[in-house]
Design an enzyme around this catalytic site. Structure first.
Site, PDB file in Angstrom:
ATOM      1  N   HIS A  28     -15.322  59.454  92.545  1.00 23.74           N
ATOM      2  CA  HIS A  28     -13.869  59.255  92.650  1.00 23.74           C
ATOM      3  C   HIS A  28     -13.237  59.002  91.269  1.00 23.74           C
ATOM      4  O   HIS A  28     -12.597  57.978  91.037  1.00 23.74           O
ATOM      5  CB  HIS A  28     -13.534  58.096  93.603  1.00 23.74           C
ATOM      6  CG  HIS A  28     -12.108  58.136  94.094  1.00 23.74           C
ATOM      7  ND1 HIS A  28     -11.736  57.805  95.368  1.00 23.74           N
ATOM      8  CD2 HIS A  28     -10.960  58.485  93.458  1.00 23.74           C
ATOM      9  CE1 HIS A  28     -10.423  57.931  95.498  1.00 23.74           C
ATOM     10  NE2 HIS A  28      -9.916  58.345  94.340  1.00 23.74           N
TER      11      HIS A  28
ATOM     12  N   ARG B 294      -9.242  63.177  99.631  1.00 23.27           N
ATOM     13  CA  ARG B 294      -9.787  61.908 100.128  1.00 23.27           C
ATOM     14  C   ARG B 294     -11.010  62.220 100.987  1.00 23.27           C
ATOM     15  O   ARG B 294     -11.079  63.259 101.645  1.00 23.27           O
ATOM     16  CB  ARG B 294      -8.766  61.181 101.003  1.00 23.27           C
ATOM     17  CG  ARG B 294      -7.689  60.426 100.249  1.00 23.27           C
ATOM     18  CD  ARG B 294      -8.239  59.164  99.578  1.00 23.27           C
ATOM     19  NE  ARG B 294      -7.200  58.412  98.897  1.00 23.27           N
ATOM     20  CZ  ARG B 294      -6.890  58.552  97.601  1.00 23.27           C
ATOM     21  NH1 ARG B 294      -7.532  59.409  96.842  1.00 23.27           N
ATOM     22  NH2 ARG B 294      -5.951  57.799  97.052  1.00 23.27           N
TER      23      ARG B 294
HETATM   24  P1  NDP Z   1       1.914  65.002  97.032  1.00 20.95           P
HETATM   25  O1  NDP Z   1       2.466  64.081  98.069  1.00 20.95           O
HETATM   26  O2  NDP Z   1       2.786  65.381  95.887  1.00 20.95           O
HETATM   27  O3  NDP Z   1       1.425  66.368  97.727  1.00 20.95           O
HETATM   28  C1  NDP Z   1       0.766  66.409  98.947  1.00 20.95           C
HETATM   29  C2  NDP Z   1       0.707  67.861  99.390  1.00 20.95           C
HETATM   30  O4  NDP Z   1      -0.026  67.933 100.612  1.00 20.95           O
HETATM   31  C3  NDP Z   1       2.096  68.459  99.683  1.00 20.95           C
HETATM   32  O5  NDP Z   1       2.153  69.787  99.261  1.00 20.95           O
HETATM   33  C4  NDP Z   1       2.182  68.378 101.198  1.00 20.95           C
HETATM   34  O6  NDP Z   1       3.038  69.354 101.789  1.00 20.95           O
HETATM   35  C5  NDP Z   1       0.742  68.660 101.559  1.00 20.95           C
HETATM   36  N1  NDP Z   1       0.448  68.190 102.914  1.00 20.95           N
HETATM   37  C6  NDP Z   1       0.456  66.925 103.390  1.00 20.95           C
HETATM   38  N2  NDP Z   1       0.142  66.901 104.691  1.00 20.95           N
HETATM   39  C7  NDP Z   1      -0.073  68.187 105.042  1.00 20.95           C
HETATM   40  C8  NDP Z   1      -0.405  68.821 106.261  1.00 20.95           C
HETATM   41  N3  NDP Z   1      -0.611  68.125 107.381  1.00 20.95           N
HETATM   42  N4  NDP Z   1      -0.522  70.169 106.268  1.00 20.95           N
HETATM   43  C9  NDP Z   1      -0.321  70.900 105.156  1.00 20.95           C
HETATM   44  N5  NDP Z   1       0.009  70.353 103.946  1.00 20.95           N
HETATM   45  C10 NDP Z   1       0.135  69.018 103.914  1.00 20.95           C
HETATM   46  O7  NDP Z   1       0.570  64.343  96.527  1.00 20.95           O
HETATM   47  P2  NDP Z   1      -0.193  64.549  95.123  1.00 20.95           P
HETATM   48  O8  NDP Z   1      -0.266  65.988  94.838  1.00 20.95           O
HETATM   49  O9  NDP Z   1       0.393  63.660  94.091  1.00 20.95           O
HETATM   50  O10 NDP Z   1      -1.627  63.942  95.494  1.00 20.95           O
HETATM   51  C11 NDP Z   1      -2.398  64.524  96.522  1.00 20.95           C
HETATM   52  C12 NDP Z   1      -3.578  63.627  96.884  1.00 20.95           C
HETATM   53  O11 NDP Z   1      -4.563  63.676  95.863  1.00 20.95           O
HETATM   54  C13 NDP Z   1      -3.297  62.133  97.010  1.00 20.95           C
HETATM   55  O12 NDP Z   1      -2.689  61.825  98.254  1.00 20.95           O
HETATM   56  C14 NDP Z   1      -4.677  61.519  96.868  1.00 20.95           C
HETATM   57  O13 NDP Z   1      -5.290  61.417  98.138  1.00 20.95           O
HETATM   58  C15 NDP Z   1      -5.419  62.545  96.017  1.00 20.95           C
HETATM   59  N6  NDP Z   1      -5.745  62.010  94.686  1.00 20.95           N
HETATM   60  C16 NDP Z   1      -7.073  61.916  94.329  1.00 20.95           C
HETATM   61  C17 NDP Z   1      -7.432  61.455  93.099  1.00 20.95           C
HETATM   62  C18 NDP Z   1      -8.852  61.436  92.675  1.00 20.95           C
HETATM   63  O14 NDP Z   1      -9.161  60.883  91.601  1.00 20.95           O
HETATM   64  N7  NDP Z   1      -9.753  62.028  93.432  1.00 20.95           N
HETATM   65  C19 NDP Z   1      -6.421  61.020  92.116  1.00 20.95           C
HETATM   66  C20 NDP Z   1      -5.073  61.184  92.571  1.00 20.95           C
HETATM   67  C21 NDP Z   1      -4.759  61.648  93.818  1.00 20.95           C
HETATM   68  P3  NDP Z   1       4.617  69.376 101.475  1.00 20.95           P
HETATM   69  O15 NDP Z   1       4.725  69.836 100.031  1.00 20.95           O
HETATM   70  O16 NDP Z   1       5.138  70.364 102.428  1.00 20.95           O
HETATM   71  O17 NDP Z   1       5.111  67.981 101.670  1.00 20.95           O
HETATM   72  C1  OXD Z   2      -5.192  58.112  93.528  1.00 16.68           C
HETATM   73  C2  OXD Z   2      -6.623  58.047  93.376  1.00 16.68           C
HETATM   74  O1  OXD Z   2      -4.705  58.222  94.644  1.00 16.68           O
HETATM   75  O2  OXD Z   2      -7.111  57.537  92.364  1.00 16.68           O
HETATM   76  O3  OXD Z   2      -4.496  58.059  92.487  1.00 16.68           O
HETATM   77  O4  OXD Z   2      -7.357  58.524  94.232  1.00 16.68           O
END
Ligand code: NDP
Ligand code: OXD
Length: 313
Positions: free
Chosen positions: A276, A228
């Site tokens: 995005h 993000r």
């Molecule tokens: P998940 O919730 O499956 O994974 C998030 C990961 O981030 C987990 O491993 C989590 O740790 C880690 N995390 C969260 N907070 C912290 C922290 N403070 N310190 C260290 N690690 C942390 O999410 P997804 O993988 O499904 O998606 C990730 C992000 O990708 C979404 O939230 C979104 O913002 C972004 N996204 C962007 C898109 C785009 O088109 N650009 C499309 C889709 C998503 P833990 O495993 O320990 O919980």
């Molecule tokens: C999502 C994105 O969160 O599109 O899926 O960024």
């Protein structure tokens, strides 16, 4: 048992068609139509308006039309109902393809290739083997894990960092604050796949970039942010690129989207900008998954992929 669709900027007809197929017995209403708010049981949302939730007195579940839920959790009048985030193999594949495309781009020095083409110059560049390139992934969730595994399959040396400890075959894993420094001190290419939460705001800043090694085979560290825009200090990215702390960056997300015309990021010669689009939500696939979840919920089973509101993802 009506479903309200409030999906800013998304392909509404495709979502309506997908949900009608997945849940033919559930009426679908659109946020910009007249509807009885008390009849709404489920809301499928992307960037919901401030006024959306308050009148929905019988709302049972909110479904996010994306994997990220920051667009819901910042809502000023969020009802106390479960929030389910999008998890889907098609979405993971799209994200992994985007990350692979950018890792390949920087590995094969495409900025140099393009500059040479512009000069009409035939140049031969060094081709380091993938196994000598260390890719560090911040965020080892659904998307980060898939990307890590596919990068490994393509021969890269891969590590990842998460909040809680993880074990993934063939991938070095780190967690916690010390773990972050260890990951940074090791990564030639840093991929950010963290969610936007209070703990991750502005985490991609100059101090963090300074911890990346200058000694890798690419000639300098590369940043790829697909998490993000709230995670990145954009002025710090420019400063780091201009003084050599970073060699290049690929950015798919921005503090303000669409990226304002006057942003200096647009014209920077060492930045790839995409709007995005790393991984778009596929309405048909997500509708099938929402259909499965609604059926589970209505037969008294627990929902999958529920957001933990205390940690913000
Ligand atoms: P998940 O919730 O499956 O994974 C998030 C990961 O981030 C987990 O491993 C989590 O740790 C880690 N995390 C969260 N907070 C912290 C922290 N403070 N310190 C260290 N690690 C942390 O999410 P997804 O993988 O499904 O998606 C990730 C992000 O990708 C979404 O939230 C979104 O913002 C972004 N996204 C962007 C898109 C785009 O088109 N650009 C499309 C889709 C998503 P833990 O495993 O320990 O919980
Ligand atoms: C999502 C994105 O969160 O599109 O899926 O960024």
């Amino acid at each position: 048992m009506s479903i309200l669709l409030a999906l800013k900027g998304m392909d509404i007809p495709a979502w309506v068609a997908g949900l009608k197929e997945a849940l033919p017995d559930h009426p679908i209403v659109l946020a910009d139509e007249d509807y009885d708010p008390a009849a709404i049981d489920y809301a499928v949302v992307w960037q919901p308006d401030d006024a959306l939730f308050r009148p929905l007195s019988n709302l049972k579940v909110i479904f996010s039309a994306g994997a990220g839920v920051d667009h819901i959790l910042r809502h000023p009048a969020l009802p106390d109902v479960p929030i389910v985030r999008a998890v889907d193999t098609e979405l993971s594949q799209r994200m992994t393809h985007y990350i692979l495309s950018q890792v390949f781009f920087h590995h094969r020095k495409m900025f140099e290739v393009q500059a040479a083409q512009a000069r009409g110059e035939w140049i031969m560049l060094d081709q380091p083997s993938a196994s000598r390139i260390r890719v560090g992934i911040m965020g080892l969730g659904v998307l980060g894990t898939d990307a890590a595994e596919k990068l490994k399959l393509h021969g890269y040396d891969v590590a990842g960092w998460s909040r809680t400890e993880k074990q993934i075959d063939g991938i070095r894993t780190y967690s916690g604050e010390d773990g972050l420094d260890a990951l940074l001190g090791w990564s030639d290419i840093l991929v950010c796949l963290l969610p936007s939460t209070p703990a991750t705001a502005d985490i991609l800043n100059y101090d963090l970039f300074s911890k990346l090694p200058q000694t890798g085979v690419l000639g300098g560290p590369v940043l790829i942010n697909v998490g993000r825009g709230a995670l990145q200090k954009e002025e710090d990215i420019i400063r780091a690129l201009d003084d050599g702390t970073l060699m290049a960056a690929s950015l798919d997300v921005f503090k303000v989207e669409p990226l304002p015309q006057d942003s200096p990021l647009w014209g920077h010669p060492r930045i790839v900008i995409t709007p995005h689009v790393a991984a778009d939500s596929d309405p048909a696939a997500f509708s099938r998954s929402i259909g499965t979840q609604v059926r589970k919920f209505e037969s008294g089973k627990p929902l999958d992929n529920q957001v933990d509101k205390t940690v913000g993802y």
